[in-house]
Design an enzyme around this catalytic site. Structure first.
Site, PDB file in Angstrom:
ATOM      1  N   LYS A  34     -98.172  34.822 -32.748  1.00 21.09           N
ATOM      2  CA  LYS A  34     -99.287  33.946 -32.344  1.00 21.09           C
ATOM      3  C   LYS A  34     -99.088  32.547 -32.939  1.00 21.09           C
ATOM      4  CE  LYS A  34    -102.084  35.516 -36.211  1.00 21.09           C
ATOM      5  NZ  LYS A  34    -103.438  35.735 -36.680  1.00 21.09           N
ATOM      6  N   ARG A 131    -114.734  40.154 -39.848  1.00 12.08           N
ATOM      7  CA  ARG A 131    -114.334  39.154 -38.864  1.00 12.08           C
ATOM      8  C   ARG A 131    -114.485  39.797 -37.487  1.00 12.08           C
ATOM      9  NH1 ARG A 131    -108.411  36.400 -39.530  1.00 12.08           N
ATOM     10  NH2 ARG A 131    -107.776  38.386 -38.653  1.00 12.08           N
ATOM     11  N   TYR A 255    -100.729   3.491 -49.616  1.00 14.61           N
ATOM     12  CA  TYR A 255    -102.183   3.297 -49.520  1.00 14.61           C
ATOM     13  C   TYR A 255    -102.866   3.677 -50.834  1.00 14.61           C
ATOM     14  CZ  TYR A 255    -101.675   2.863 -44.457  1.00 14.61           C
ATOM     15  OH  TYR A 255    -101.329   2.450 -43.204  1.00 14.61           O
ATOM     16  N   MET A 304     -99.190   8.155 -42.117  1.00 12.17           N
ATOM     17  CA  MET A 304     -99.140   8.870 -40.835  1.00 12.17           C
ATOM     18  C   MET A 304     -97.698   9.180 -40.406  1.00 12.17           C
ATOM     19  SD  MET A 304    -100.736   7.745 -37.173  1.00 12.17           S
ATOM     20  CE  MET A 304    -102.428   7.704 -37.718  1.00 12.17           C
TER      21      MET A 304
HETATM   22  C1  LIG Z   1    -105.055  40.891 -37.104  1.00  9.99           C
HETATM   23  C2  LIG Z   1    -103.848  40.329 -37.767  1.00  9.99           C
HETATM   24  N1  LIG Z   1    -102.826  41.147 -38.068  1.00  9.99           N
HETATM   25  C3  LIG Z   1    -101.707  40.698 -38.668  1.00  9.99           C
HETATM   26  C4  LIG Z   1    -101.572  39.386 -39.022  1.00  9.99           C
HETATM   27  C5  LIG Z   1    -100.315  38.925 -39.711  1.00  9.99           C
HETATM   28  O1  LIG Z   1    -100.611  38.533 -41.014  1.00  9.99           O
HETATM   29  P1  LIG Z   1     -99.463  37.988 -41.976  1.00  9.99           P
HETATM   30  O2  LIG Z   1     -98.987  36.721 -41.375  1.00  9.99           O
HETATM   31  O3  LIG Z   1    -100.179  37.761 -43.264  1.00  9.99           O
HETATM   32  O4  LIG Z   1     -98.425  39.027 -42.029  1.00  9.99           O
HETATM   33  C6  LIG Z   1    -102.605  38.489 -38.748  1.00  9.99           C
HETATM   34  C7  LIG Z   1    -102.459  37.084 -39.119  1.00  9.99           C
HETATM   35  O5  LIG Z   1    -103.329  36.326 -39.339  1.00  9.99           O
HETATM   36  C8  LIG Z   1    -103.775  38.976 -38.106  1.00  9.99           C
HETATM   37  O6  LIG Z   1    -104.798  38.169 -37.825  1.00  9.99           O
END
Ligand SMILES: Cc1ncc(COP(=O)(O)O)c(C=O)c1O
Length: 360
Positions: A34, A131, A255, A304
């Site tokens: 992701k 969550r 800056y 930047m």
């Molecule tokens: C539901 C879920 N599983 C697995 C992972 C992977 O986590 P990590 O990158 O800490 O291994 C994430 C990452 O945010 C997640 O949201």
């Protein structure tokens, strides 16, 4: 041409996937790709590690990008669908999805069955992260409702740990026990562990694991580097020196003039990278950077497009010399520490100005 480059090593990605297999030999792997594969480039990373058992994404859009790249692997939508209409694409592209909420169950209930396709789902259970996921007291009803749908195949159950990176705490073990107690007696596969749990809590490995950060070679633990965990940093962030100047005693840099030259004379190098590329503005004076492979420190605030480093310790240095901001020989964990953040965020901050290049 301004040359800010994130080089991503396929060798390192494959090595890290192999490490997951070694550490969790009895588990299948959902490789988390992701967020543009944690900034490493979604399609190319997905192709490189497509022999993982599945790939995990946050949205249908990410899944479609992987399919468009020609990757046929199982893809899991980790947050499932956001709108009912997405079910058509889930079906068309043979995606697997997490079901974490009643609205997703309702969407599945109202989906008109047109053939013998079955939606493959993981049921997400909230065991303390608070969550996503069904509460213990609603799980039985959610499970029963989904089990009745002939166009749904329940693969298994998932939960997510809140503190797996904190080895001394008891909460991960408690979450895992709670999870097992909620799903006791239900047929299906179990999936709990992220990178920290894969590394620190072997008893949570179960049928599937879900590594993200460790695939990219970084450590989820404070004060520990990926290399110390036998991982290889997959990304090296590179730029170059674009100006060198000498400063007299008391002259300041950047800056707000937050760095003042303490010596009679100092050599300052200007590097073509800044927060407009995703380098953290919060990186403090003294954040390490490699110039010609040698360690120097940042001076003054990150701009930047540029940042400044103290080159006084380097004998020979010139405009055009190569710079490494993090990677193989400069742990991203160290840079994150100086910037008051975590490697996850540094990986995900890149803007479109950064060219991501995959190398073998
Ligand atoms: C539901 C879920 N599983 C697995 C992972 C992977 O986590 P990590 O990158 O800490 O291994 C994430 C990452 O945010 C997640 O949201």
């Amino acid at each position: 041409m301004r040359n800010v480059l994130a080089q991503v090593s396929q060798y390192a990605l494959r090595h890290n996937l192999q490490q997951v297999r070694k550490m969790a030999p009895g588990s299948k792997i959902i490789a988390m790709v992701k967020a543009n594969a944690y900034g490493h480039g979604l399609s190319k990373v997905a192709k490189t590690i497509q022999d993982a058992d599945a790939l995990g994404v946050a949205s249908l859009e990410e899944a479609l990008r992987i399919r468009q790249a020609g990757v046929q692997s199982d893809i899991v939508l980790m947050e499932g669908i956001f709108r009912e209409e997405e079910l058509a694409d889930v079906k068309h592209h043979h995606l697997t999805m997490v079901v974490h909420h009643w609205f997703q169950i309702q969407a599945l209930q109202s989906y008109a069955e047109k053939n013998d396709f079955r939606f493959r789902i993981w049921i997400k259970i909230n065991t303390g992260m608070n969550r996503l996921g069904f509460q213990a007291q609603e799980f039985d009803e959610a499970y029963a409702t989904l089990s009745k749908l002939s166009h749904v195949e329940i693969i298994g159950f998932m939960t997510h740990f809140a503190e797996a990176d904190e080895r001394e705490k008891d909460s991960t073990r408690k979450q895992a026990d709670y999870f097992q107690s909620i799903i006791a007696g239900k047929p299906g596969q179990r999936c709990l562990a992220n990178s920290a749990a894969i590394l620190a809590w072997p008893q949570t490995h179960a049928d599937w694991v879900r590594p993200g950060l460790m695939l990219y070679g970084a450590s989820p633990f404070v004060g520990v580097t990926g290399k110390e965990l036998n991982l290889l940093p997959a990304m090296t962030l590179r730029s170059e020196i674009i100006a060198i100047r000498e400063l007299a005693l008391g002259e300041r840099v950047g800056y707000g003039g937050t760095w003042e030259n303490p010596r009679p004379i100092s050599k300052i190098g200007i590097i073509a990278i800044g927060y407009g590329d995703g380098y953290p503005w919060h990186a403090k004076n003294g954040t390490p950077v490699l110039v010609n492979g040698q360690r120097v420190m940042t001076t003054g605030r990150v701009s930047m497009d540029m940042l400044a480093v103290d080159l006084s310790s380097l004998k020979e240095v010139k405009v055009g010399d190569p710079v490494t901001l993090w990677g193989d020989t400069l742990p991203i964990e160290e840079v994150a520490h100086h910037a008051g953040t975590i490697p996850y965020e540094l990986f995900c901050r890149f803007t479109e100005r950064v060219k991501v290049e995959i190398i073998s």
